[in-house]
Design a protein around this motif. Structure first.
Motif, PDB file in Angstrom:
ATOM      1  N   ASP A   1       0.824  -1.153  -0.112  1.00 52.87           N
ATOM      2  CA  ASP A   1       0.113  -0.041   0.046  1.00 52.87           C
ATOM      3  C   ASP A   1       0.945   1.283   0.144  1.00 52.87           C
ATOM      4  O   ASP A   1       0.263   2.244  -0.650  1.00 52.87           O
ATOM      5  CB  ASP A   1      -0.914   0.032   1.156  1.00 52.87           C
ATOM      6  CG  ASP A   1      -2.013  -1.152   1.187  1.00 52.87           C
ATOM      7  OD1 ASP A   1      -2.273  -1.703   0.065  1.00 52.87           O
ATOM      8  OD2 ASP A   1      -2.549  -1.429   2.273  1.00 52.87           O
TER       9      ASP A   1
ATOM     10  N   SER B   1      -2.944  -5.202  -8.875  1.00 48.95           N
ATOM     11  CA  SER B   1      -4.253  -4.715  -8.437  1.00 48.95           C
ATOM     12  C   SER B   1      -4.820  -3.475  -9.524  1.00 48.95           C
ATOM     13  O   SER B   1      -3.853  -2.736  -9.817  1.00 48.95           O
ATOM     14  CB  SER B   1      -4.542  -4.360  -7.096  1.00 48.95           C
ATOM     15  OG  SER B   1      -3.799  -3.002  -6.778  1.00 48.95           O
ATOM     16  N   ASN B   2      -6.012  -3.278  -9.695  1.00 48.83           N
ATOM     17  CA  ASN B   2      -6.507  -2.006 -10.291  1.00 48.83           C
ATOM     18  C   ASN B   2      -6.000  -0.700  -9.726  1.00 48.83           C
ATOM     19  O   ASN B   2      -6.055   0.163 -10.215  1.00 48.83           O
ATOM     20  CB  ASN B   2      -8.083  -2.137 -10.686  1.00 48.83           C
ATOM     21  CG  ASN B   2      -8.314  -3.272 -11.549  1.00 48.83           C
ATOM     22  OD1 ASN B   2      -7.669  -3.594 -12.404  1.00 48.83           O
ATOM     23  ND2 ASN B   2      -9.427  -4.071 -11.456  1.00 48.83           N
ATOM     24  N   GLU B   3      -6.314  -0.750  -8.307  1.00 44.02           N
ATOM     25  CA  GLU B   3      -6.020   0.334  -7.678  1.00 44.02           C
ATOM     26  C   GLU B   3      -4.256   0.674  -7.907  1.00 44.02           C
ATOM     27  O   GLU B   3      -4.367   2.213  -8.194  1.00 44.02           O
ATOM     28  CB  GLU B   3      -5.983   0.026  -5.907  1.00 44.02           C
ATOM     29  CG  GLU B   3      -5.633   1.226  -5.136  1.00 44.02           C
ATOM     30  CD  GLU B   3      -5.813   0.996  -3.733  1.00 44.02           C
ATOM     31  OE1 GLU B   3      -5.748   1.956  -2.851  1.00 44.02           O
ATOM     32  OE2 GLU B   3      -5.951  -0.220  -3.504  1.00 44.02           O
ATOM     33  N   VAL B   4      -3.372  -0.342  -7.748  1.00 42.44           N
ATOM     34  CA  VAL B   4      -2.034   0.264  -8.270  1.00 42.44           C
ATOM     35  C   VAL B   4      -1.972   0.551  -9.621  1.00 42.44           C
ATOM     36  O   VAL B   4      -1.324   1.889  -9.832  1.00 42.44           O
ATOM     37  CB  VAL B   4      -1.251  -1.183  -7.926  1.00 42.44           C
ATOM     38  CG1 VAL B   4       0.109  -0.675  -8.631  1.00 42.44           C
ATOM     39  CG2 VAL B   4      -1.160  -1.510  -6.355  1.00 42.44           C
TER      40      VAL B   4
ATOM     41  N   ALA C   1      -4.175   2.475 -11.235  1.00 45.44           N
ATOM     42  CA  ALA C   1      -4.751   3.442 -11.405  1.00 45.44           C
ATOM     43  C   ALA C   1      -4.017   4.682 -10.802  1.00 45.44           C
ATOM     44  O   ALA C   1      -3.764   5.598 -11.285  1.00 45.44           O
ATOM     45  CB  ALA C   1      -6.114   3.433 -10.435  1.00 45.44           C
ATOM     46  N   LEU C   2      -3.305   4.426  -9.547  1.00 49.97           N
ATOM     47  CA  LEU C   2      -2.328   5.281  -8.993  1.00 49.97           C
ATOM     48  C   LEU C   2      -1.136   5.678  -9.991  1.00 49.97           C
ATOM     49  O   LEU C   2      -0.690   6.568 -10.022  1.00 49.97           O
ATOM     50  CB  LEU C   2      -1.784   4.945  -7.748  1.00 49.97           C
ATOM     51  CG  LEU C   2      -3.099   4.791  -6.516  1.00 49.97           C
ATOM     52  CD1 LEU C   2      -2.353   4.221  -5.296  1.00 49.97           C
ATOM     53  CD2 LEU C   2      -3.318   6.304  -6.269  1.00 49.97           C
TER      54      LEU C   2
END
Length: 247
Positions: free
Chosen positions: A167, A189-192, A194-195
């Motif tokens: 994270d 991950s999609n979160e990574v 996106a960031l």
């Protein structure tokens, strides 16, 4: 300075088609049309940067022992597969420059040698590619190695390497002045993503040997994939063209 990252990078030199981390693998990747290769670099007992993945010799040679405890005279006499020898970083650099290949040099320190390996490899890379139009990309799982590499050769781009991206990766990324983020493809991950996209950080994923997985990863915004299947994803193959030209 943005690097000319290709879609595909030959993993450990020649992937599954040649002995890993050898000059034969690098030559094969170039012959098949790849424009980038990745290889691992560790220090011998004499402090020489050499291409090898494991801390021990038994998987890729016919002898046992730790790389860090083996002198050059012995190390360079070993068969790394198919009659190939374990190359020095200098030999690999000369070959990459001869073929115009972008090199992803993974700093792979033996346990306890993180700082020394980062220092020696970064310094030698800076010298070996000092007048090259495109510098190599250094990467490592070792934050210590990347930190000292930054101190020794700040102009060289650095890739922060994880199995699963934590994270707090952005804090570490900024602290190390990294250029790219590298991680295991099936733990991305999609979160990574996106960031990374928001921060304009290229994401490189390993090790992808399946066309459907590759298509999905490119669709999610991954910049480059490491592969062992050079036979499938060489630029002249129909599969490569279907993935990149919409055929």
């Amino acid at each position: 300075m943005p690097l000319p990252l290709p879609r595909w990078i030959a993993h450990r030199g020649g992937g599954a088609l040649a002995p890993e981390n050898t000059l034969a693998g690098i030559r094969l990747a170039a012959r098949l049309g790849f424009t980038a290769v990745e290889f691992d670099v560790m220090l011998s007992q004499d402090g020489t940067p050499v291409l090898i993945h494991d801390e021990t010799l038994e998987r890729t040679t016919s002898v046992c022992g730790r790389v860090a405890d083996t002198p050059d005279a012995v190390l360079f006499s070993l068969d790394a597969g198919g009659g190939e020898h374990i190359p020095s970083l200098a030999e690999a650099a000369a070959l990459c420059r001869q073929y115009g290949l972008l090199a992803n040099v993974e700093i792979k320190p033996a346990t306890g040698y993180e700082v020394l390996t980062g220092e020696v490899v970064a310094r030698e890379v800076a010298v070996l590619w000092r007048d090259a139009p495109t510098p190599p990309l250094l990467s490592s799982f070792s934050h210590e190695a990347l930190e000292v590499a930054r101190q020794v050769a700040p102009a060289l781009p650095r890739g922060l390497l994880y199995e699963k991206v934590p994270d707090d990766w952005q804090t570490t990324f900024q602290r190390l002045g990294a250029y790219s983020l590298h991680c295991r493809a099936d733990r991305l991950s999609n979160e990574v993503l996106a960031l990374a996209r928001e921060g304009q950080v290229p994401v490189l994923a390993y090790t992808v040997n399946d066309s459907l997985a590759a298509q999905l990863l490119f669709g999610r915004g991954v910049a480059s994939l490491f592969t062992d299947r050079l036979d499938l994803f060489a630029p002249e193959t129909s599969l490569y063209k279907s993935l990149h030209l919409g055929g």
